[in-house]
Enzyme design. Structure first.
Site, mmCIF file in Angstrom:
data_model
loop_
_atom_site.group_PDB
_atom_site.id
_atom_site.type_symbol
_atom_site.label_atom_id
_atom_site.label_comp_id
_atom_site.label_asym_id
_atom_site.label_seq_id
_atom_site.Cartn_x
_atom_site.Cartn_y
_atom_site.Cartn_z
ATOM 1 N N HIS A 353 0.783 -1.235 0.000
ATOM 2 C CA HIS A 353 0.000 0.000 0.000
ATOM 3 C C HIS A 353 0.808 1.274 0.000
ATOM 4 C CE1 HIS A 353 -4.260 -1.163 0.442
ATOM 5 N NE2 HIS A 353 -3.749 -2.287 0.905
ATOM 6 N N LYS A 539 -9.447 14.142 3.868
ATOM 7 C CA LYS A 539 -8.599 12.949 3.948
ATOM 8 C C LYS A 539 -7.780 13.061 5.226
ATOM 9 C CE LYS A 539 -6.814 14.079 -0.136
ATOM 10 N NZ LYS A 539 -6.687 12.879 -0.913
ATOM 11 N N ARG A 540 -7.041 12.018 5.568
ATOM 12 C CA ARG A 540 -6.154 12.123 6.721
ATOM 13 C C ARG A 540 -5.194 13.299 6.544
ATOM 14 N NH1 ARG A 540 -6.388 8.030 10.876
ATOM 15 N NH2 ARG A 540 -4.443 8.982 11.586
ATOM 16 N N LYS A 545 0.315 14.648 1.906
ATOM 17 C CA LYS A 545 -0.952 14.955 1.232
ATOM 18 C C LYS A 545 -1.081 16.450 0.934
ATOM 19 C CE LYS A 545 -3.511 10.949 3.085
ATOM 20 N NZ LYS A 545 -4.227 10.275 1.994
ATOM 21 N N THR A 645 -8.338 6.841 -2.823
ATOM 22 C CA THR A 645 -9.666 6.371 -3.203
ATOM 23 C C THR A 645 -10.677 7.502 -3.048
ATOM 24 O OG1 THR A 645 -9.889 5.478 -0.968
ATOM 25 C CG2 THR A 645 -9.362 3.913 -2.729
ATOM 26 N N LYS A 649 -14.233 8.732 -5.284
ATOM 27 C CA LYS A 649 -15.562 9.060 -4.753
ATOM 28 C C LYS A 649 -16.029 10.421 -5.272
ATOM 29 C CE LYS A 649 -14.063 6.667 -0.560
ATOM 30 N NZ LYS A 649 -13.447 6.938 0.770
HETATM 31 C C1 LIG Z 1 -12.202 7.234 1.168
HETATM 32 C C2 LIG Z 1 -11.832 7.548 2.557
HETATM 33 C C3 LIG Z 1 -10.491 7.779 2.892
HETATM 34 C C4 LIG Z 1 -9.384 7.780 1.868
HETATM 35 O O1 LIG Z 1 -9.273 9.071 1.298
HETATM 36 P P1 LIG Z 1 -7.992 9.486 0.439
HETATM 37 O O2 LIG Z 1 -8.381 10.811 -0.122
HETATM 38 O O3 LIG Z 1 -7.830 8.456 -0.623
HETATM 39 O O4 LIG Z 1 -6.849 9.568 1.366
HETATM 40 C C5 LIG Z 1 -10.184 8.087 4.211
HETATM 41 N N1 LIG Z 1 -11.136 8.144 5.161
HETATM 42 C C6 LIG Z 1 -12.439 7.934 4.869
HETATM 43 C C7 LIG Z 1 -13.435 8.035 5.970
HETATM 44 C C8 LIG Z 1 -12.828 7.620 3.569
HETATM 45 O O5 LIG Z 1 -14.125 7.416 3.308
#
Ligand SMILES: *Cc1c(COP(=O)(O)O)cnc(C)c1O
Length: 800
Positions: A353, A539-540, A545, A645, A649
């Site tokens: 990952h 995101k985190r 990032k 991911t 979305k």
């Molecule tokens: C999809 C998702 C992530 C991943 O987000 P990234 O932008 O790919 O880092 C993290 N936390 C939650 C709650 C998510 O739904």
């Protein structure tokens, strides 16, 4: 189920009485919620039992997905939709004066994961069940999930997440399926009948108790299992101590043992060598493998294990599955090393990952030796055999490069590659970096093991369930086949210039933005303009990032507004958690809040810019944000985000990606074409070259470009209403090291932001881009991803 409204009401009221000991007048909200879960469960469990029966009759190959993290979010609404009884249920409850919405809100998110990795595991379970692939998730039933985040005075404050308080009623504890997991002690080697055998002695053994959660497929009667293990002491208390009146001592051991499944480690993309974490990893792996073997042996011979069972490890966290399976096959099933190794390698597959060095797991030898003496011996033997083979075939330098044990540490990624038949990255770019850089020596030895499986997300949660209005519009336009076959979404392309469709789409986005505005107002008090561009980074929090890059641009734009330059109104929305011990990331959160304080109340800005931080990012909150986003910020340093991911979305909900050529952004570009995405910044190769040559000088960039200097200086020059030292650490990082090339990419990012503004001003163009994104999002459905895993790695087939 032949469910009708009257029958539903009857069962529901009966459950309120017999399972919650109350009635409609007296019931609390939790009672009402619990009774609803019981009512749905009836039907769900029948389907579950039936699926298991059919699966056993067919005796087909099954995959077990091992993951230290699962992030499913809320289950109530999902299960109602997947059962196809949401409307019925809603009406029935309404007639009894109960609001389904309120019950949905009461439910806690199941947050047994940090972020992308755990959410991926949950999406995979969703797709496996919906595609009728026999699969089972194996994880830990953490008593406390990922912490809840409060923002107090602009700072992140963590609170425990007691997710089981709203029941945990979906699953069922299987007390009679406990298995024993052993820690510590020593190993005795003895000869018995001319054969060397190994006996474990003086170990502590604890119980692993399974809690099974049904994972229902979309309207297909098919139910898989998510098995979560809880650590349990064999004895509730020590009677000897108890009799002596030493009550604390009497329960000490129990508390110690049960701490293994007490709480999820809140670190994303960051390895820490804590013995409790190692215990968690082994606990999951040992319990799962034992239970798999127990079930398998009921109807099969051990020699063909790998023909009926696939085990997938989600990152290196469950890598001990390799020596653990070896241990059981050799010590308990009596197989030879060669036989056991053949089965193990052919059973296990591994997903990498990340290439971030700080995330690579390297367990200290002594820790593994003390905690897991027999497993340790097996790892040593695996290392020895592999090392000698490579030494023979490729020479000393190569042998050194690939050593699993080096510097008194066990490199888990290396162990995972050697002990499995498949190694995959999670996006094309990431897999290529693995092959050509990070794992080059292994690719050289095992080219056939390496493959790519670009991540995906379930379009059923992140479009169908969370964006009802858009889903309805899509179904009205192209029919509802897309729910089971997302490829159908491609048909939307023919609507890209359809005036009526575009108007409806725009209208839906607006309504979603109004709904999010309410959430923003309730949560922060900030009033935002739904006609502004909703520019979202959720995101985190992690330096790679680059939320900081976003912040520097906001500072720049703010300055532009004050200079009376024309700026289209924007609402910048942030949400996300930082690891508890990650100071820099937490300071970025504080910085966003401090900047918001300043800008949001500056009357000169006149609503041109708003900066919003929504606290406690989680799956259920994300589902409210994606449908309302115009711009998707995916601005990680190229090469650092293995896939992402969140980007998928957003795309599926019609937002336009503003991103670097990193992770799956590259494939989003491929899918939509370069007119339908805005990209900028260093390429992965350039970044990797800078690291190799160590020839990046951020201070020089800062001095050369006044715009950069101007924005960066505002972190420390009193511009923000805060102590000048507050953001010194971030300022110093940018000027002295800038590990993630924030300054290097800044000017191009500003340009990209201006491009976004230009595009947004032209409504027709924007709508067309938006539709093109939705129409081409099918390849990012986890259905596509899971079909690839099933065919190319696991060799499993769906049950008709
Ligand atoms: C999809 C998702 C992530 C991943 O987000 P990234 O932008 O790919 O880092 C993290 N936390 C939650 C709650 C998510 O739904």
């Amino acid at each position: 189920m032949g469910f009708n409204k009257e029958y539903f009401k009857k069962v529901y009221l009966n459950n309120l009485c017999t399972l919650c000991e109350t009635n409609l007048e007296e019931a609390t909200l939790l009672d009402k919620y619990n009774a609803l879960v019981y009512t749905i469960r009836d039907d769900l469990y029948k389907k579950w039992v039936n699926t298991n029966k059919i699966r056993k009759e067919n005796n087909v190959k099954k995959v077990y997905y091992f993951s230290l993290e699962f992030l499913p979010g809320k289950l109530l609404d999902r299960n109602l939709i997947y059962l196809g009884i949401k409307d019925l249920c809603n009406e029935a409850l309404e007639e009894m004066g109960i609001s389904l919405k309120e019950l949905e809100e009461l439910e806690e998110d199941a947050a047994l994961g940090n972020g992308g990795l755990g959410r991926l595991a949950a999406c995979f379970l969703d797709s496996m069940a919906s595609l009728q692939l026999p699969g089972c998730g194996c994880g830990i039933k953490y008593k406390y999930g990922l912490f809840k985040q409060k923002i107090i005075n602009g700072y992140q404050v963590e609170e425990e997440d007691n997710w089981l308080k709203s029941g945990g009623l979906w699953g069922i504890t299987k007390i009679d399926k406990c298995v024993e997991v052993k820690f510590g002690g020593n190993v005795k080697s003895i000869y018995e009948n001319n054969k060397l055998i190994f006996k474990e002695e003086n170990y502590h053994s604890i119980l692993a108790e399974p809690y099974d959660v049904p994972v229902l497929g979309y309207k297909n009667e098919f139910v898989n299992t998510l098995r979560l293990w809880r650590a349990k002491s064999k004895k509730d208390f020590d009677f000897d101590y108890f009799s002596l009146g030493e009550y604390l001592k009497a329960v000490e051991e129990k508390v110690d043992i049960e701490s293994i499944s007490y709480v999820l480690y809140p670190d994303d993309n960051n390895y820490k060598n804590k013995v409790l974490r190692l215990k968690q990893q082994y606990f999951l792996v040992s319990a799962s493998i034992q239970s798999i073997i127990n079930e398998y042996k009921k109807s099969n011979k051990i020699n063909s294990f790998h023909e009926k069972i696939a085990i997938h490890i989600n990152d290196t966290h469950p890598t001990l599955a390799i020596p653990e399976l070896m241990r059981i096959l050799i010590d308990y099933e009596g197989l030879s090393w060669q036989e056991a190794w053949h089965i193990t390698v052919n059973t296990i597959s591994y997903t990498n990952h990340t290439i971030m060095p700080e995330a690579l797991e390297k367990w200290p030898l002594h820790m593994v030796k003390e905690l897991l003496p027999r497993v340790y011996m097996i790892i040593e033997e695996i290392n020895k055999r592999f090392y000698e083979r490579v030494l023979r075939e490729k020479g000393e330098q190569k042998a050194k490069n690939i050593a699993i044990i080096f510097n008194n540490e066990i490199n888990m990624a290396k162990l995972a590659i050697v002990g499995s038949h498949s190694v995959n990255g999670v996006a094309k770019l990431h897999t290529n970096i693995l092959k050509s850089e990070v794992m080059r020596d292994f690719y050289d030895i095992y080219p056939e093991r390496f493959n790519n499986k670009t991540n995906g997300i379930t379009h059923r949660r992140f479009l169908l369930k969370s964006n009802t209005k858009l889903s309805n519009l899509i179904s009205e336009s192209i029919g509802d086949c897309w729910i089971k076959s997302p490829k159908e979404l491609k048909k939307l392309e023919s609507f890209a210039e359809d005036k009526s469709f575009c108007e409806k789409l725009q209208c839906i986005k607006k309504e979603n933005k109004i709904e999010l505005s309410k959430i923003i107002k309730d949560s922060t008090g900030i009033i935002v303009d739904e006609n502004s561009i909703f520019d979202v980074q959720i995101k985190r929090f992690h330096l790679y990032k680059r939320q900081l890059l976003n912040v520097l641009n906001i500072i720049y734009m703010y300055n532009e507004v004050l200079q009376n330059r024309d700026v289209f109104p924007r609402t910048f929305i942030f949400s996300g958690k930082a690891a508890r011990g990650y100071y820099e990331a937490k300071q970025v959160i504080k910085l966003i809040n401090a900047l918001g304080e300043k800008i949001n109340k500056d009357s000169r800005v006149k609503d041109k810019i708003k900066v919003v931080f929504l606290e406690n990012y989680r799956v259920s909150l994300s589902e409210r944000i994606f449908p309302a986003a115009d711009v998707s910020e995916q601005i990680s340093t190229a090469s650092k985000e293995a896939s992402g991911t969140g980007n998928m979305k957003f795309m599926m909900n019609g937002a336009i990606t503003l991103g670097t050529l990193d992770g799956a952004n590259v494939e989003i570009l491929e899918a939509v074409g370069k007119e339908n995405i805005v990209t900028f910044g260093l390429k992965a190769e350039e970044v990797l070259n800078y690291y190799k040559n160590r020839n990046y000088n951020p201070f020089e960039v800062y001095n050369r470009e006044p715009i950069i200097k101007n924005s960066v200086d505002k972190l420390v020059n009193g511009f923000l209403d805060i102590n000048r030292d507050e953001f010194k650490v971030l300022y110093n990082e940018l000027l002295r090291r800038d590990e993630y090339f924030v300054l290097k990419d800044f000017m191009e990012y500003i340009k990209a932001q201006k491009k976004i503004e230009q595009l947004y001003k032209n409504t027709n163009v924007w709508n067309k881009i938006s539709i093109t994104n939705i129409a081409n999002s099918a390849r990012f459905s986890s259905d596509r991803t899971i079909k690839e895993y099933a065919k190319e790695i696991w060799n499993i087939e769906n049950i008709k």
